[in-house]
Design a protein around this motif. Structure first.
Motif, PDB file in Angstrom:
ATOM      1  N   PRO A  39       0.730  -1.548   0.035  1.00 57.41           N
ATOM      2  CA  PRO A  39      -0.017  -0.194   0.020  1.00 57.41           C
ATOM      3  C   PRO A  39       0.934   0.865  -0.084  1.00 57.41           C
ATOM      4  CG  PRO A  39       0.008  -0.625   2.160  1.00 57.41           C
ATOM      5  CD  PRO A  39       0.715  -2.007   0.922  1.00 57.41           C
ATOM      6  N   ASP A  40       2.257   1.390   0.158  1.00 56.43           N
ATOM      7  CA  ASP A  40       3.108   1.652   0.069  1.00 56.43           C
ATOM      8  C   ASP A  40       3.322   2.609  -0.954  1.00 56.43           C
ATOM      9  OD1 ASP A  40       4.119   0.394   0.462  1.00 56.43           O
ATOM     10  OD2 ASP A  40       5.835   1.014   1.612  1.00 56.43           O
ATOM     11  N   ARG A  41       3.371   2.046  -2.472  1.00 56.06           N
ATOM     12  CA  ARG A  41       4.022   1.893  -3.101  1.00 56.06           C
ATOM     13  C   ARG A  41       2.906   2.230  -4.679  1.00 56.06           C
ATOM     14  NH1 ARG A  41       9.462  -1.567  -2.441  1.00 56.06           N
ATOM     15  NH2 ARG A  41       9.841  -0.472  -0.232  1.00 56.06           N
ATOM     16  N   LEU A  42       3.264   2.403  -5.817  1.00 55.98           N
ATOM     17  CA  LEU A  42       2.469   2.623  -6.586  1.00 55.98           C
ATOM     18  C   LEU A  42       3.437   1.912  -7.664  1.00 55.98           C
ATOM     19  CD1 LEU A  42       0.988   6.095  -7.251  1.00 55.98           C
ATOM     20  CD2 LEU A  42       0.089   4.152  -6.374  1.00 55.98           C
ATOM     21  N   TRP A  43       2.670   0.661  -8.480  1.00 53.62           N
ATOM     22  CA  TRP A  43       3.891   0.425  -9.962  1.00 53.62           C
ATOM     23  C   TRP A  43       2.745   0.109 -10.947  1.00 53.62           C
ATOM     24  CZ3 TRP A  43       7.250  -3.523  -9.462  1.00 53.62           C
ATOM     25  CH2 TRP A  43       8.041  -4.276  -8.171  1.00 53.62           C
ATOM     26  N   THR A  44       3.398   0.079 -12.085  1.00 57.67           N
ATOM     27  CA  THR A  44       3.137  -0.120 -13.376  1.00 57.67           C
ATOM     28  C   THR A  44       3.730  -0.352 -14.016  1.00 57.67           C
ATOM     29  OG1 THR A  44       2.486   2.610 -13.966  1.00 57.67           O
ATOM     30  CG2 THR A  44       2.619   1.914 -15.203  1.00 57.67           C
ATOM     31  N   CYS A  45       2.670  -1.750 -14.792  1.00 61.00           N
ATOM     32  CA  CYS A  45       2.906  -2.202 -15.736  1.00 61.00           C
ATOM     33  C   CYS A  45       2.983  -1.978 -17.066  1.00 61.00           C
ATOM     34  CB  CYS A  45       2.015  -3.771 -15.312  1.00 61.00           C
ATOM     35  SG  CYS A  45       3.038  -5.092 -16.364  1.00 61.00           S
ATOM     36  N   ALA A  46       4.350  -1.794 -17.758  1.00 57.03           N
ATOM     37  CA  ALA A  46       4.110  -1.158 -19.770  1.00 57.03           C
ATOM     38  C   ALA A  46       3.584  -2.537 -19.806  1.00 57.03           C
ATOM     39  CB  ALA A  46       5.497  -0.549 -19.358  1.00 57.03           C
ATOM     40  N   GLU A  47       2.451  -3.330 -20.885  1.00 56.05           N
ATOM     41  CA  GLU A  47       2.331  -3.620 -22.065  1.00 56.05           C
ATOM     42  C   GLU A  47       2.913  -3.654 -23.604  1.00 56.05           C
ATOM     43  OE1 GLU A  47      -1.628  -5.916 -22.320  1.00 56.05           O
ATOM     44  OE2 GLU A  47      -0.902  -6.444 -20.661  1.00 56.05           O
ATOM     45  N   GLY A  92       2.084  -5.245 -27.022  1.00 58.72           N
ATOM     46  CA  GLY A  92       1.715  -6.981 -27.728  1.00 58.72           C
ATOM     47  C   GLY A  92       1.284  -8.075 -26.630  1.00 58.72           C
ATOM     48  N   GLY A  93       0.905  -7.360 -25.780  1.00 58.14           N
ATOM     49  CA  GLY A  93       0.082  -8.321 -24.825  1.00 58.14           C
ATOM     50  C   GLY A  93       1.102  -9.411 -23.509  1.00 58.14           C
ATOM     51  N   VAL A  94       2.024  -8.422 -23.553  1.00 61.05           N
ATOM     52  CA  VAL A  94       3.240  -8.791 -22.512  1.00 61.05           C
ATOM     53  C   VAL A  94       3.859  -7.482 -21.916  1.00 61.05           C
ATOM     54  CG1 VAL A  94       3.717 -11.299 -24.133  1.00 61.05           C
ATOM     55  CG2 VAL A  94       5.296  -9.399 -23.888  1.00 61.05           C
ATOM     56  N   PRO A  95       3.661  -8.275 -20.670  1.00 57.64           N
ATOM     57  CA  PRO A  95       5.110  -7.173 -19.953  1.00 57.64           C
ATOM     58  C   PRO A  95       6.137  -6.279 -20.312  1.00 57.64           C
ATOM     59  CG  PRO A  95       3.913  -8.909 -18.334  1.00 57.64           C
ATOM     60  CD  PRO A  95       3.722  -9.411 -19.778  1.00 57.64           C
ATOM     61  N   ALA A  96       6.204  -5.750 -20.973  1.00 53.14           N
ATOM     62  CA  ALA A  96       7.376  -4.579 -21.280  1.00 53.14           C
ATOM     63  C   ALA A  96       8.365  -4.014 -20.204  1.00 53.14           C
ATOM     64  CB  ALA A  96       6.802  -4.054 -22.696  1.00 53.14           C
ATOM     65  N   GLY A  97       8.071  -4.203 -19.749  1.00 53.47           N
ATOM     66  CA  GLY A  97       8.581  -3.152 -18.498  1.00 53.47           C
ATOM     67  C   GLY A  97       7.480  -2.703 -17.192  1.00 53.47           C
ATOM     68  N   PHE A  98       8.672  -1.927 -15.709  1.00 52.56           N
ATOM     69  CA  PHE A  98       7.627  -1.735 -15.007  1.00 52.56           C
ATOM     70  C   PHE A  98       8.578  -0.731 -13.960  1.00 52.56           C
ATOM     71  CE2 PHE A  98       9.987  -5.199 -13.568  1.00 52.56           C
ATOM     72  CZ  PHE A  98      10.863  -4.514 -11.888  1.00 52.56           C
ATOM     73  N   ALA A  99       7.334  -0.218 -13.319  1.00 49.12           N
ATOM     74  CA  ALA A  99       8.067   1.865 -12.666  1.00 49.12           C
ATOM     75  C   ALA A  99       7.287   1.218 -10.970  1.00 49.12           C
ATOM     76  CB  ALA A  99       7.453   2.388 -12.884  1.00 49.12           C
ATOM     77  N   LEU A 100       7.528   1.543 -10.121  1.00 50.80           N
ATOM     78  CA  LEU A 100       7.881   1.708  -8.792  1.00 50.80           C
ATOM     79  C   LEU A 100       7.742   2.685  -8.206  1.00 50.80           C
ATOM     80  CD1 LEU A 100       6.585   0.389  -5.876  1.00 50.80           C
ATOM     81  CD2 LEU A 100       8.724  -0.567  -6.031  1.00 50.80           C
ATOM     82  N   VAL A 101       7.067   3.638  -7.600  1.00 49.40           N
ATOM     83  CA  VAL A 101       6.831   5.196  -7.255  1.00 49.40           C
ATOM     84  C   VAL A 101       6.913   5.281  -6.036  1.00 49.40           C
ATOM     85  CG1 VAL A 101       6.588   7.682  -8.051  1.00 49.40           C
ATOM     86  CG2 VAL A 101       6.683   5.878  -9.723  1.00 49.40           C
ATOM     87  N   SER A 102       6.899   6.127  -5.187  1.00 46.97           N
ATOM     88  CA  SER A 102       6.616   6.322  -4.251  1.00 46.97           C
ATOM     89  C   SER A 102       5.345   7.319  -3.562  1.00 46.97           C
ATOM     90  CB  SER A 102       7.528   6.923  -2.547  1.00 46.97           C
ATOM     91  OG  SER A 102       8.296   7.801  -3.338  1.00 46.97           O
TER      92      SER A 102
END
Length: 108
Positions: A54-62, A64-74
């Motif tokens: 609950p103390d962080r926000l994640w973003t998944c970049a997709e 072509g239907g598959v994860p290509a990256g992610f970010a983790l932000v406070s």
């Protein structure tokens, strides 16, 4: 192809762990001993990614239907981590993830 940005869900955990392992290896291969890279990757696979905190926000970049990256932000907007799968580097995945999270937090 533009990345689709979304929050990660349970089925993303294994692909994101492997993506993270590939990204880290591509950065540190030749700079860290092979045994250390293997040990870190095995530990990551055993622990997984904690994207439900609950103390962080994640973003998944997709792409072509598959994860290509992610970010983790406070919640104060600090970038804690940004990983892009090596084949997707230079295609705008990282900036899209970063900008998406900053806008979601109203940080501009």
């Amino acid at each position: 192809m533009e990345p689709i940005l979304r929050r990660p869900i349970g089925r993303d955990t294994a692909p994101l762990v492997e993506l993270y392992a590939r990204a880290r290896r591509s950065c540190y291969e030749g700079h860290l001993p092979e045994a250390e890279l293997v040990e870190w990757s095995e530990g990551l696979r055993a622990e997984g990614l904690d994207h439900d905190r609950p103390d962080r926000l994640w973003t998944c970049a997709e792409v072509g239907g598959v994860p290509a990256g992610f970010a983790l932000v406070s919640f104060d907007g600090g970038l804690l981590q940004l990983q892009v799968d090596p084949p997707h580097r230079g295609a705008g995945v990282g900036p899209a993830e970063h900008d998406h999270r900053r806008m979601e937090l109203d940080l501009g």
